[in-house]
Design a protein around this motif. Structure first.
Motif, mmCIF file in Angstrom:
data_model
loop_
_atom_site.group_PDB
_atom_site.id
_atom_site.type_symbol
_atom_site.label_atom_id
_atom_site.label_comp_id
_atom_site.label_asym_id
_atom_site.label_seq_id
_atom_site.Cartn_x
_atom_site.Cartn_y
_atom_site.Cartn_z
ATOM 1 N N PHE A 504 -69.335 5.573 -52.486
ATOM 2 C CA PHE A 504 -68.887 4.671 -53.559
ATOM 3 C C PHE A 504 -69.310 3.226 -53.310
ATOM 4 N N LYS A 505 -69.187 2.806 -52.016
ATOM 5 C CA LYS A 505 -69.473 1.403 -51.694
ATOM 6 C C LYS A 505 -70.954 1.088 -51.920
ATOM 7 N N THR A 506 -71.832 1.977 -51.405
ATOM 8 C CA THR A 506 -73.278 1.757 -51.556
ATOM 9 C C THR A 506 -73.658 1.832 -53.025
ATOM 10 N N ASP A 507 -73.041 2.783 -53.750
ATOM 11 C CA ASP A 507 -73.301 2.941 -55.180
ATOM 12 C C ASP A 507 -73.009 1.619 -55.904
ATOM 13 N N ALA A 508 -71.837 1.029 -55.603
ATOM 14 C CA ALA A 508 -71.428 -0.217 -56.269
ATOM 15 C C ALA A 508 -72.364 -1.358 -55.877
ATOM 16 N N ALA A 513 -76.816 -5.092 -57.205
ATOM 17 C CA ALA A 513 -78.124 -5.679 -56.873
ATOM 18 C C ALA A 513 -79.155 -5.387 -57.954
ATOM 19 N N LEU A 514 -78.931 -4.284 -58.631
ATOM 20 C CA LEU A 514 -79.891 -3.833 -59.654
ATOM 21 C C LEU A 514 -79.827 -4.715 -60.903
ATOM 22 N N ARG A 515 -78.634 -5.172 -61.231
ATOM 23 C CA ARG A 515 -78.417 -5.922 -62.487
ATOM 24 C C ARG A 515 -79.408 -7.069 -62.674
ATOM 25 N N PRO A 516 -79.470 -8.041 -61.692
ATOM 26 C CA PRO A 516 -80.406 -9.158 -61.922
ATOM 27 C C PRO A 516 -81.863 -8.720 -61.976
ATOM 28 N N SER A 531 -67.111 5.968 -62.332
ATOM 29 C CA SER A 531 -67.256 4.639 -61.722
ATOM 30 C C SER A 531 -68.692 4.121 -61.858
ATOM 31 N N THR A 532 -69.673 5.005 -61.933
ATOM 32 C CA THR A 532 -71.069 4.583 -62.047
ATOM 33 C C THR A 532 -71.374 4.061 -63.450
#
Ligand SMILES: Nc1ncnc2c1ncn2[C@@H]1O[C@H](COP(=O)(O)OP(=O)(O)OP(=O)(O)O)[C@@H](O)[C@H]1O
Length: 577
Positions: A504-508, A513-516, A531-532
């Motif tokens: 979960f932590k790495t996924d979040a 990081a992907l957003r920008p 949650s994804t």
């Protein structure tokens, strides 16, 4: 087979040379017994040493010429057949590369491998032999008969009586072996399939203690192949002794009747010696021809399997007239317009009336139960399959009107099953874009949360990924395939359940990081975890191939029963609130 032989065209000079060389070699073979008869009848009988030396020397020159022709023919036939095999393999590989997933499903990967390797080798082997036997056998057989007739007409009846017997033996054997060759190649396919499944699934097989079951599956497939091969080879093995028996019987008859004719003064000793040699040449010519009778059908079965692949037209092809570019810069918006899709041969549609639009800068998530059609939806965007009804559009252009190259250049796909290739970590990330700099590779790895584990590897970015990526974990494999898509900087990102192997932590962290990085791209995420998808601009709820709801997390939670059910099964009351 004939159709396949058209691939020999580039080697026509070599093939012509082979035919000429074999022609000359056969003439020399046919001439030698006559010279031998002359030595015996004119030289030995009259003790004419000068004659023996003269004709003996000439024989040596003829034999040497024949040998040179034979060596030349062997060299050139091997070269032409080798080139033919190489070209055909490349052609088949290039053709298969154009196949859509439909054609792969139809023929099967194991069979495609057998056809590209073993089947081509079969045709290549027969071709090498055929180039020689095609000229040698008829010339030797008819030339031998004419030469034998010229030596002694009456004795030639022995040969004429034997030929139909040999023809019958050949007919008998080939009638029994020909049907077995097709079966043999199919059984080889099956063996390859079992072996392939065994090797790729070795971990699962061991974990479930199914080693013995797999061994027995392999033994059965192996046994079946051996059975057919034994039946074929038993018959082939019987052919040689039977032929030799016939030839030896013919020799005895020739010596017997020839002896009588010599006693009566109707024939010379040298003529009889030449006659015996011609008889052997005729029989050997027939034996070679019989081998061709047996081998050609086998190669034909292989040729038909190769031709079947070459004739198969990929049902996804580039359009003849490409869509005119609108002149605007490509942005990467994706639209499904009333799309329905049915897998070939399936009774039910996998997708029904799907319509939505995903624009650049937006994250669209697709959620739904297993088998609801999420991956199928993604597969329609890069045109792995074509829609049965409706259309998928990129920037308003139907994907069927774009070239596959242009279409796929806009896409960065992270497949559900992470797939890595043999090579270094850098090679694998650079697979997304060959010209990416080291800096860009490292940046992509950092966004994909992969830099930490890569740097911990013994040789960092140069560490070697073994075949199938077996020396990295499932989550690490997924992160590397995400980095591979990121380095491409595409207009459209397709993540097919790509975060499932991450904690979960790495996924979040990864999504943050992907957003920008993807602010100007169209992002489509398929996921099972709520949650994804929670933060997505649009969530599509898929149920049994249909859209059961579309909206933001909040909207769907308020008014979509299917979504609420998924959420309830995964999040606690507090999390939902
Ligand atoms: N190659 C295929 N040929 C025939 N039917 C297929 C094929 N691939 C998938 N299907 C069927 O299409 C339906 C949708 O499959 P799809 O893989 O899109 O589901 P999914 O929602 O991605 O499932 P999951 O979450 O388990 O990956 C399923 O019923 C599946 O059995």
């Amino acid at each position: 087979m004939i159709k396949l032989l058209s691939h020999l065209k580039p080697y026509r000079i070599a093939v012509t040379c082979v035919l000429v060389f074999v022609f000359l070699q056969t003439l020399s073979d046919l001439y030698l017994p006559t010279l031998l008869a002359d030595i015996v009848d004119k030289g030995v009988m009259y003790a004419d040493t000068h004659y023996i030396w003269r004709i003996g020397g000439f024989m040596l020159i003829v034999a040497l010429g024949g040998t040179l022709c034979s060596v030349g023919a062997s060299y050139l036939s091997a070269k032409a057949a080798g080139g033919f095999g190489r070209d055909l393999r490349s052609r088949l590989f290039a053709h298969v590369e154009k196949f859509s997933l439909n054609e792969f499903d139809k023929i099967g990967t194991a069979s495609l491998i057998t056809r590209t390797t073993n089947d081509i080798t079969q045709v290549q082997m027969v071709l090498t032999m055929m180039m020689r036997v095609l000229v040698m056998a008829p010339l030797m057989c008819f030339g031998g008969i004419i030469m034998a007739l010229s030596r002694d007409v009456k004795l030639s009846f022995v040969i004429i009586a034997i030929v139909p017997v040999i023809a019958l033996v050949i007919l008998f054997i080939s009638k029994r072996t020909i049907p077995l060759f097709g079966i043999q190649q199919k059984r080889l396919d099956r063996l390859n399939l079992v072996l392939r499944e065994h090797l790729t699934g070795i971990r699962v097989i061991r974990a479930f203690n199914r080693t013995q079951h797999e061994q027995s599956r392999y033994t059965t497939a192996n046994g079946e192949l051996t059975d057919t091969a034994m039946r074929v080879n038993r018959m082939m093995a019987a052919m040689m002794p039977v032929m030799m028996l016939i030839i030896n019987c013919a020799s005895i008859a020739i010596i017997w009747f020839g002896g009588i004719r010599i006693d009566h003064g109707g024939m010379e000793v040298g003529d009889l010696m030449a006659f015996i040699q011609y008889a052997w040449q005729i029989m050997f010519a027939l034996m070679f021809a019989s081998m061709m009778f047996v081998m050609v059908p086998r190669a034909s079965a292989s040729a038909a399997r190769i031709q079947e692949v070459l004739d198969m037209q990929p049902n996804i092809e580039d359009p003849a007239n490409r869509a005119a570019s609108s002149g605007q810069q490509a942005k990467g918006s994706v639209e499904f317009r009333d799309v329905s899709f049915r897998y070939p041969g399936a009774e039910m549609t996998a997708l029904t009336n799907i319509s939505f639009k995903a624009s650049p800068g937006e994250v669209t998530a697709i959620i739904g139960g297993t088998g609801s059609g999420k991956s199928t939806m993604l597969n329609l965007i890069p045109r792995f399959y074509d829609t049965s009804e409706g259309a998928v559009l990129i920037d308003g252009v139907d994907v069927r009107e774009m070239t596959q190259q242009a279409l796929r250049e806009t896409i960065g796909l992270v497949p559900q099953k992470a797939m890595l290739f043999t090579g270094s970590v850098t090679d694998n990330i650079r697979f997304g874009r060959e010209e990416a700099t080291d800096e860009e590779v490292r940046h992509a790895a950092a966004i994909a949360q992969a830099s930490e584990f890569i740097e911990r590897m013994p040789e960092g970015y140069q560490s070697v990924i073994s075949q199938g990526g077996t020396n990295v974990s499932g989550g690490q494999k997924q992160r590397l395939s995400i980095a591979r898509a990121l380095v491409r900087k595409p207009l459209i990102y397709l993540f097919d359940d790509s975060f499932s192997a991450l904690d979960f932590k790495t996924d979040a962290k990864l999504r943050a990081a992907l957003r920008p990085e993807t602010t100007e791209a169209t992002v489509i995420i398929v996921a099972q975890r709520v949650s994804t998808v929670m933060d997505a601009d649009r969530i599509i709820v898929l149920d049994d191939g249909q859209i059961a709801g579309m909206g933001t997390h909040r909207e769907l939670l308020d008014n979509n029963a299917v979504y609420r059910e998924i959420v309830m099964s995964q999040l606690s009351e507090e999390e939902i609130a």
